[in-house]
Enzyme design. Sequence first.
Site, PDB file in Angstrom:
ATOM      1  N   GLY A  10      19.762   0.165 -17.319  1.00 24.42           N
ATOM      2  CA  GLY A  10      18.484   1.188 -16.988  1.00 24.42           C
ATOM      3  C   GLY A  10      17.619   0.633 -15.956  1.00 24.42           C
ATOM      4  O   GLY A  10      16.576  -0.070 -16.257  1.00 24.42           O
ATOM      5  N   GLY A  15      12.598  -0.721 -15.950  1.00 24.67           N
ATOM      6  CA  GLY A  15      13.773  -1.831 -16.130  1.00 24.67           C
ATOM      7  C   GLY A  15      14.076  -2.732 -14.852  1.00 24.67           C
ATOM      8  O   GLY A  15      14.204  -3.701 -15.036  1.00 24.67           O
ATOM      9  N   ASN A  33      23.478   0.254 -14.355  1.00 24.22           N
ATOM     10  CA  ASN A  33      22.857   1.717 -14.353  1.00 24.22           C
ATOM     11  C   ASN A  33      23.788   2.879 -14.332  1.00 24.22           C
ATOM     12  O   ASN A  33      24.916   2.663 -13.871  1.00 24.22           O
ATOM     13  CB  ASN A  33      21.794   1.899 -13.235  1.00 24.22           C
ATOM     14  N   ARG A  34      23.268   3.956 -14.873  1.00 25.46           N
ATOM     15  CA  ARG A  34      24.352   5.015 -15.169  1.00 25.46           C
ATOM     16  C   ARG A  34      24.679   5.629 -13.766  1.00 25.46           C
ATOM     17  O   ARG A  34      25.861   5.717 -13.386  1.00 25.46           O
ATOM     18  CB  ARG A  34      23.670   6.329 -15.904  1.00 25.46           C
ATOM     19  N   LYS A  79      15.501   6.349 -21.618  1.00 24.31           N
ATOM     20  CA  LYS A  79      14.569   7.179 -22.259  1.00 24.31           C
ATOM     21  C   LYS A  79      14.730   7.169 -23.793  1.00 24.31           C
ATOM     22  O   LYS A  79      15.995   7.002 -24.259  1.00 24.31           O
ATOM     23  CB  LYS A  79      14.775   8.647 -21.644  1.00 24.31           C
ATOM     24  N   SER A 132       4.577  -3.600 -23.220  1.00 22.67           N
ATOM     25  CA  SER A 132       3.261  -3.179 -22.935  1.00 22.67           C
ATOM     26  C   SER A 132       2.678  -3.808 -21.544  1.00 22.67           C
ATOM     27  O   SER A 132       2.965  -4.972 -21.580  1.00 22.67           O
ATOM     28  CB  SER A 132       2.105  -2.929 -23.774  1.00 22.67           C
ATOM     29  N   LYS A 186       3.975  -1.734 -31.492  1.00 19.37           N
ATOM     30  CA  LYS A 186       3.891  -1.032 -30.083  1.00 19.37           C
ATOM     31  C   LYS A 186       3.009   0.364 -30.267  1.00 19.37           C
ATOM     32  O   LYS A 186       2.356   0.918 -29.457  1.00 19.37           O
ATOM     33  CB  LYS A 186       4.883  -0.899 -29.387  1.00 19.37           C
ATOM     34  N   HIS A 189      -0.360   0.062 -30.919  1.00 23.03           N
ATOM     35  CA  HIS A 189      -1.063  -0.544 -29.838  1.00 23.03           C
ATOM     36  C   HIS A 189      -1.390   0.723 -28.955  1.00 23.03           C
ATOM     37  O   HIS A 189      -2.806   0.891 -28.391  1.00 23.03           O
ATOM     38  CB  HIS A 189      -0.084  -1.471 -28.805  1.00 23.03           C
ATOM     39  N   ASN A 190      -0.382   1.725 -28.805  1.00 27.02           N
ATOM     40  CA  ASN A 190      -0.538   2.790 -28.257  1.00 27.02           C
ATOM     41  C   ASN A 190      -1.658   3.760 -28.731  1.00 27.02           C
ATOM     42  O   ASN A 190      -2.607   4.507 -28.033  1.00 27.02           O
ATOM     43  CB  ASN A 190       0.511   3.551 -27.789  1.00 27.02           C
ATOM     44  N   GLU A 193      -4.845   2.516 -27.926  1.00 27.46           N
ATOM     45  CA  GLU A 193      -5.113   2.698 -26.305  1.00 27.46           C
ATOM     46  C   GLU A 193      -5.537   4.199 -26.260  1.00 27.46           C
ATOM     47  O   GLU A 193      -6.538   4.391 -25.518  1.00 27.46           O
ATOM     48  CB  GLU A 193      -3.645   2.677 -25.899  1.00 27.46           C
ATOM     49  N   TYR A 194      -5.248   5.031 -27.051  1.00 25.00           N
ATOM     50  CA  TYR A 194      -5.603   6.450 -26.909  1.00 25.00           C
ATOM     51  C   TYR A 194      -7.075   6.504 -27.234  1.00 25.00           C
ATOM     52  O   TYR A 194      -7.725   7.075 -26.639  1.00 25.00           O
ATOM     53  CB  TYR A 194      -4.711   7.226 -27.913  1.00 25.00           C
ATOM     54  N   ARG A 291      -6.714  14.777 -26.741  1.00 26.61           N
ATOM     55  CA  ARG A 291      -5.786  14.780 -25.779  1.00 26.61           C
ATOM     56  C   ARG A 291      -4.872  16.070 -25.686  1.00 26.61           C
ATOM     57  O   ARG A 291      -4.992  16.690 -24.805  1.00 26.61           O
ATOM     58  CB  ARG A 291      -4.635  13.467 -25.861  1.00 26.61           C
ATOM     59  N   HIS A 451      -6.168  18.717 -62.836  1.00 24.70           N
ATOM     60  CA  HIS A 451      -5.787  17.499 -62.224  1.00 24.70           C
ATOM     61  C   HIS A 451      -6.328  16.209 -63.130  1.00 24.70           C
ATOM     62  O   HIS A 451      -5.984  15.126 -62.670  1.00 24.70           O
ATOM     63  CB  HIS A 451      -5.798  17.402 -60.993  1.00 24.70           C
TER      64      HIS A 451
HETATM   65  C1  6PG Z   1       2.008   0.516 -22.243  1.00 30.99           C
HETATM   66  C2  6PG Z   1       1.693   1.911 -22.293  1.00 30.99           C
HETATM   67  C3  6PG Z   1       2.766   2.570 -22.016  1.00 30.99           C
HETATM   68  C4  6PG Z   1       2.809   4.035 -21.436  1.00 30.99           C
HETATM   69  C5  6PG Z   1       2.595   4.976 -22.517  1.00 30.99           C
HETATM   70  C6  6PG Z   1       1.444   6.105 -22.421  1.00 30.99           C
HETATM   71  O1  6PG Z   1       1.426  -0.084 -23.429  1.00 30.99           O
HETATM   72  O2  6PG Z   1       2.238   0.156 -21.152  1.00 30.99           O
HETATM   73  O3  6PG Z   1       1.070   2.434 -23.542  1.00 30.99           O
HETATM   74  O4  6PG Z   1       3.775   2.527 -23.046  1.00 30.99           O
HETATM   75  O5  6PG Z   1       1.716   4.162 -20.616  1.00 30.99           O
HETATM   76  O6  6PG Z   1       3.820   5.641 -22.585  1.00 30.99           O
HETATM   77  O7  6PG Z   1       1.660   7.006 -23.330  1.00 30.99           O
HETATM   78  P1  6PG Z   1       1.224   8.596 -22.827  1.00 30.99           P
HETATM   79  O8  6PG Z   1       2.132   9.147 -21.975  1.00 30.99           O
HETATM   80  O9  6PG Z   1       1.460   8.981 -24.330  1.00 30.99           O
HETATM   81  O10 6PG Z   1      -0.524   8.509 -22.651  1.00 30.99           O
END
Ligand code: 6PG
Length: 472
Positions: A10, A15, A33-34, A79, A132, A186, A189-190, A193-194, A291, A451
């Site tokens: 990939g 990758g 890679n494909r 993906k 990440s 992970k 983590h995201n 991040e949000y 979002r 209840h």
């Molecule tokens: C990271 C990011 C990475 C990517 C996310 C963003 O840790 O490197 O989180 O994984 O930027 O896919 O996700 P969204 O497209 O949902 O904002």
Amino acid sequence: MPSADIGLIGLAVMGSNLALNIAEKGYTVAVHNRTTGRIVEFVATAREQGLAERVVPEADLGEFIRAIRRPRSVIIMVKAGQPVDDMIEQLLPHLEPGDAILECGNSLYTDTDRRFAYLGGKGIGYLGVGVSGGEEGARHGPSIMVGGSRAQWHNAEPVLTAIAAKFNGEPCVAYLGEGGAGHFVKTIHNGIEYGDMQMIAEVYGVMRDGLGMDPAAAADVFKGWNAGPLNSYLIEITGHVLAAVDAPTGKPLVELILDKAGQKGTGAWSAIAAQQLGVPATAIEGAVAARSLSARKPERVAAEAVYGKRAGGRAEVTLAELEQALLAGKIVSYAQGFAVMAEASRAYGWELPLATIARIWRAGCIIRSRFLDQMAAAYAKGDGGNLLLVPDFVALMRGAHPALRKVVAAGAAGEFPLICLSAALSYFDSYRQAQGTANLIQGQRDFFGAHGFEIEGRGAGLHGTWPATIAG
Ligand code: 6PG
């Protein structure tokens, strides 16, 4: 003769960058890679960077596998979703017991659990690896969260340790548990991040609409904050994004970018996991909801036409209060994210090492920050449990929550949407309230559904003699 230390399938941006990172650290990497055109392009890039001699390009999948030393570690960077399952099926006929697949995308942890069990039954190791740090991280040092087959982790450990980001010389990589543990971490983590991104955006909104600051002025503030307790990658890049100018128009770029953001699922998965585990994670949920609301631009335009533009005037808050509000929101959001991981660990039998997770997030990943170093230090002292009860953070929160309160109040009065910051404040106020209001909910549940309720000293499962009919 097999000559590669590891394989990678990939060669899209992530990758390719991981493969270049591996080669740069002195390991030989077989790549596939494909589409073969992408392999040719990758080899050209590796040559430009003086790394071609440690790259073994193979257009044929069988040859690619045979080029890797046994027991094989094969990274797949495709993906998330069905393409991962398809790739596993293509690889299976070529792999031998003891080999392992390391899947490095943003996969749903339950998918990783399923694949781990499926391949385990065939004697093939499966590692779900959270990576990440974006494109730059992949190339120069990401934070790496590993879950899955422990034995095969040890085979891949030297390579993953070499390519990981380093914080004060410590590699930001760790094995976190079986099955989907790495991908779960992970995902959280995201989710965090949000939360960070949304709270920063909300504060930017107050600066723009409530304090009349232009992007350049806001950029300077974020640059200043990056030298203080909020020091982090996301605060740093916020300064850069706000300072950027669109060359053709000379206008601040941020003012030209549409106010609707996409999402790929990990934020929502965090919120869903929190709900499934019964752990309140309102800041993360608020960030995901915000979002989604951002993406519904036509609906927002229609609603503004119905209710009119924001009527509120200037926000009566200082920049110092905004900084403290962000800090307080961040403490709540991280408290929630780590509480979700603690519960998941119990529920799924993972024994997630929370202190280690804080440590491997200190560099390489998107949420890297000074704050995480403080968290790692607190956990290292043995201060576990909800972050809001960890002594160092109690002191920080005591100092910061009045500012969060003031900012949220200004938001409500001035009609600034603060979904995430207000969710964080309400969580904090609920969490620290010894006497809540669910006594009434117990009564309601017993009224309509028998209840039962609990009274201290008299036990649970009690019932009221409610009126049989309701007046009116
Ligand atoms: C990271 C990011 C990475 C990517 C996310 C963003 O840790 O490197 O989180 O994984 O930027 O896919 O996700 P969204 O497209 O949902 O904002």
